[in-house]
Design an enzyme around this catalytic site. Structure first.
Site, PDB file in Angstrom:
ATOM      1  N   LYS A 175     -11.131 -37.893  -0.699  1.00 46.92           N
ATOM      2  CA  LYS A 175     -10.560 -36.658  -0.179  1.00 46.92           C
ATOM      3  C   LYS A 175     -11.665 -35.615  -0.103  1.00 46.92           C
ATOM      4  O   LYS A 175     -12.551 -35.673  -0.932  1.00 46.92           O
ATOM      5  CB  LYS A 175      -9.426 -36.284  -1.117  1.00 46.92           C
ATOM      6  N   HIS A 205      -6.510 -38.803  -6.073  1.00 50.43           N
ATOM      7  CA  HIS A 205      -6.581 -39.273  -7.464  1.00 50.43           C
ATOM      8  C   HIS A 205      -5.316 -38.947  -8.266  1.00 50.43           C
ATOM      9  O   HIS A 205      -5.074 -39.559  -9.300  1.00 50.43           O
ATOM     10  CB  HIS A 205      -7.852 -38.758  -8.165  1.00 50.43           C
ATOM     11  N   HIS A 267      -2.623 -33.335  -3.194  1.00 46.93           N
ATOM     12  CA  HIS A 267      -1.969 -33.634  -4.468  1.00 46.93           C
ATOM     13  C   HIS A 267      -0.512 -33.153  -4.542  1.00 46.93           C
ATOM     14  O   HIS A 267       0.378 -33.878  -4.962  1.00 46.93           O
ATOM     15  CB  HIS A 267      -2.745 -32.987  -5.624  1.00 46.93           C
TER      16      HIS A 267
HETATM   17  C1  BG6 Z   1      -9.464 -31.900  -6.772  1.00 49.67           C
HETATM   18  C2  BG6 Z   1      -9.697 -30.517  -6.211  1.00 49.67           C
HETATM   19  O1  BG6 Z   1      -9.018 -32.766  -5.764  1.00 49.67           O
HETATM   20  O2  BG6 Z   1      -8.486 -31.819  -7.803  1.00 49.67           O
HETATM   21  C3  BG6 Z   1     -10.129 -29.559  -7.297  1.00 49.67           C
HETATM   22  O3  BG6 Z   1     -10.705 -30.581  -5.214  1.00 49.67           O
HETATM   23  C4  BG6 Z   1      -9.136 -29.570  -8.434  1.00 49.67           C
HETATM   24  O4  BG6 Z   1     -10.270 -28.237  -6.798  1.00 49.67           O
HETATM   25  C5  BG6 Z   1      -8.858 -31.001  -8.896  1.00 49.67           C
HETATM   26  O5  BG6 Z   1      -9.689 -28.820  -9.512  1.00 49.67           O
HETATM   27  C6  BG6 Z   1      -7.726 -31.027  -9.885  1.00 49.67           C
HETATM   28  O6  BG6 Z   1      -7.631 -32.309 -10.423  1.00 49.67           O
HETATM   29  P1  BG6 Z   1      -7.051 -32.537 -11.888  1.00 49.67           P
HETATM   30  O7  BG6 Z   1      -6.978 -34.022 -12.024  1.00 49.67           O
HETATM   31  O8  BG6 Z   1      -8.015 -31.880 -12.833  1.00 49.67           O
HETATM   32  O9  BG6 Z   1      -5.725 -31.862 -11.909  1.00 49.67           O
END
Ligand code: BG6
Length: 513
Positions: A175, A205, A267
């Protein structure tokens, strides 16, 4: 530009069912291997798999990037990365030394055919040396602008082909997949001109997080929730993905992205799709992804009027937490002094189908909020008749805490002990930590393992990515024509006032996580 002729559902070569078996031998080529993603996430995740015996014993991991480095220097840098960033496995030095033997490095420019000739020779050499059966994964962990060049070079070097009739070749795309609908379509076309959809693994992810997968288990692995999971019992749904960190060192990326592209398009819409999908006939790549796309396609499209009414954007100004000064977004290194980039988005979404008609989904995400929490709150309707006179009765809610205190809570009313009939709100909690102990698998480890096993259930399909962009595109367009009044929330707060108004207008309020 259109990809209407692409049949994204044609994934016949994928396994029918998610199965658990050890990954097959393969070569993994990581493009962008000297970057942050490889160091912080991919290599530690591969080590995690290797430590737990989930990585094939025969494997080669080739880093490819512009920086000049020898195999040994790469090996050294990656072992250091594992020590520093390993998430859920204690680092056993002996295992780490053995794991590091798999590394090799090829320096080169992403559009230089000679570099790809060298890469091809290296891939073939290691394949023969370690008997890797011709299986290959190409992982795009470079800045997205470089993806087309790498894909073209892979094609010119014939690296997308299966070297013997029995092997497999897969492409993992990080992404962000595009920055709007047109660019996502263009990228899908570039990818699918060279690879078959069944070879493509688009990463989000969040789908690798256990608590996100548990959404499907909660709904479809139990008999008691699904009968309530509809407009007859649910009043509204809130999805919060809050971060307390700012943009750290990522200003150059973030200035061109913003929270809508960075978090909502990917997400948060993934979480929403899993809350809203119809039961798939099986937990496999085709059935799950077919259902997810139906949700995205049923979302009421945003007109400019709806954007103005139902979408709130914000940017953090300076603030403070516990007496510590936090700079505003425009003061962050690399951010423009008059930046219009949003670091916060709240949106009211309606899904126009029989299950969800009339049930608003409220989504919000932001940087530099009060605390880090990702949660889904299902707000149920009130009891239809108040027989306990004089008592304030709220509604029940089911809260799925995705992170960091992974678990599920049900809020309901109970009688307070004593002679009087007094009701109070109590919670019944399930905690991952208490039930299973710590040490789950990191999201990237799960996804890499799935990719090695050829299971694309937790990856995005081309039409899914496009449907998500189709939803946010009108918001991006509407925002272009108006200059926002930024900053509009202090760092360390819960976001702009307008986000509260969004719910108050409907007689609701945000849950305090
Ligand atoms: C990423 C974003 O995809 O996800 C980031 O680019 C963000 O900006 C991150 O901080 C958040 O991931 P997680 O797993 O820490 O909630």
């Amino acid at each position: 530009m259109s990809t209407q002729t692409v049949d994204f559902t044609n994934t016949a070569s994928m396994p029918a069912q998610r199965t658990l078996h050890e990954a097959e031998p393969c070569t993994i080529v990581i493009f962008g291997a000297s970057g942050d993603l490889a160091r912080r996430k991919l290599i530690p995740a591969l080590f995690e798999l290797s430590s737990c015996g989930s990585l094939a014993r025969r494997i080669a991991i080739i880093g490819f990037a512009r920086s000049k480095m020898t195999d040994d220097a790469f090996r050294e840098a990656m072992t250091e990365a594992v020590r520093k960033y390993s998430e859920s496995c204690a680092v056993d030095e002996e295992k780490l030394r053995a794991f590091a033997q798999a590394f090799a490095y090829v320096p080169g420019d992403y559009n230089n055919p000679e570099a790809f000739d060298r890469l091809t020779r290296r891939v073939e050499e290691l394949d023969a040396q370690h008997h890797l059966d011709g299986n290959r994964i190409f992982y795009l962990a470079t800045p997205p602008e470089v993806y087309p060049a790498v894909i073209d070079q892979l094609r010119d070097a014939h690296l997308q082909e299966n070297p013997n009739g029995k092997s497999w070749t897969r492409l993992v795309v990080e992404k962000p997949f595009g920055r709007d609908l047109a660019s996502a379509r263009k990228l899908n076309k570039t990818v699918l001109d060279v690879f078959d959809e069944s070879q493509v693994y688009r990463i989000d992810h969040y789908l690798g997080k256990d608590t996100v997968q548990n959404l499907a288990v909660l709904r479809f692995g139990n008999g008691i929730f699904e009968p309530l999971w509809n407009r007859n019992f649910i009043d509204s749904v809130q999805i919060t993905a809050a971060e307390n960190i700012g943009i750290e060192t990522r200003a150059s990326f973030y200035e061109t992205a913003g929270a809508l592209r960075d978090m909502i398009q990917s997400h948060v819409l993934q979480l929403m799709s899993l809350v809203a999908i119809e039961p798939p006939s099986a937990f496999d790549a085709t059935a799950v992804r077919n259902e997810k796309i139906k949700v995205l396609q049923a979302i009421r499209p945003y007109t400019p009027e709806l954007v103005a009414r139902d979408v709130v954007r914000g940017q953090y100004g300076s603030g403070g937490v516990a007496g510590v000064y936090l700079p505003g977004y425009r003061e962050e290194q690399g951010a423009a002094k008059n930046s219009a980039t949003e670091t916060y988005v709240a949106a009211r979404v309606e899904i126009e189908n029989w299950r969800w008609a009339g049930v608003p989904f409220y989504l919000r995400t932001g940087k530099r909020l009060t605390r880090r929490v990702t949660e889904i709150a299902i707000q149920f309707r009130r009891a239809p008749h108040m027989m306990f006179r004089g008592q304030e009765m709220g509604s029940n809610s089911l809260v799925l805490n995705i992170q960091p205190d992974e678990g599920i809570s049900i809020m309901f009313h109970a009688k307070q002990p004593g002679q009087e009939m007094r009701l109070t709100r109590v919670a019944m909690d399930f905690s991952y930590q208490i039930a299973f102990g710590g040490g789950g698998r990191s999201a990237y480890a799960t996804l890499l393992n799935d990719c090695m096993r050829g299971d694309a259930t937790l990856f995005d399909r081309g039409d899914g990515v496009e449907a998500a962009w189709a939803l946010v595109d009108p918001i991006l367009q509407a925002w272009q024509s108006e200059k926002p009044d930024f900053p509009n929330y202090p760092a360390g707060s819960w976001g702009p006032r307008e986000a509260d108004t969004l719910l108050e207008r409907d007689g609701r309020h945000w849950r305090k996580p």
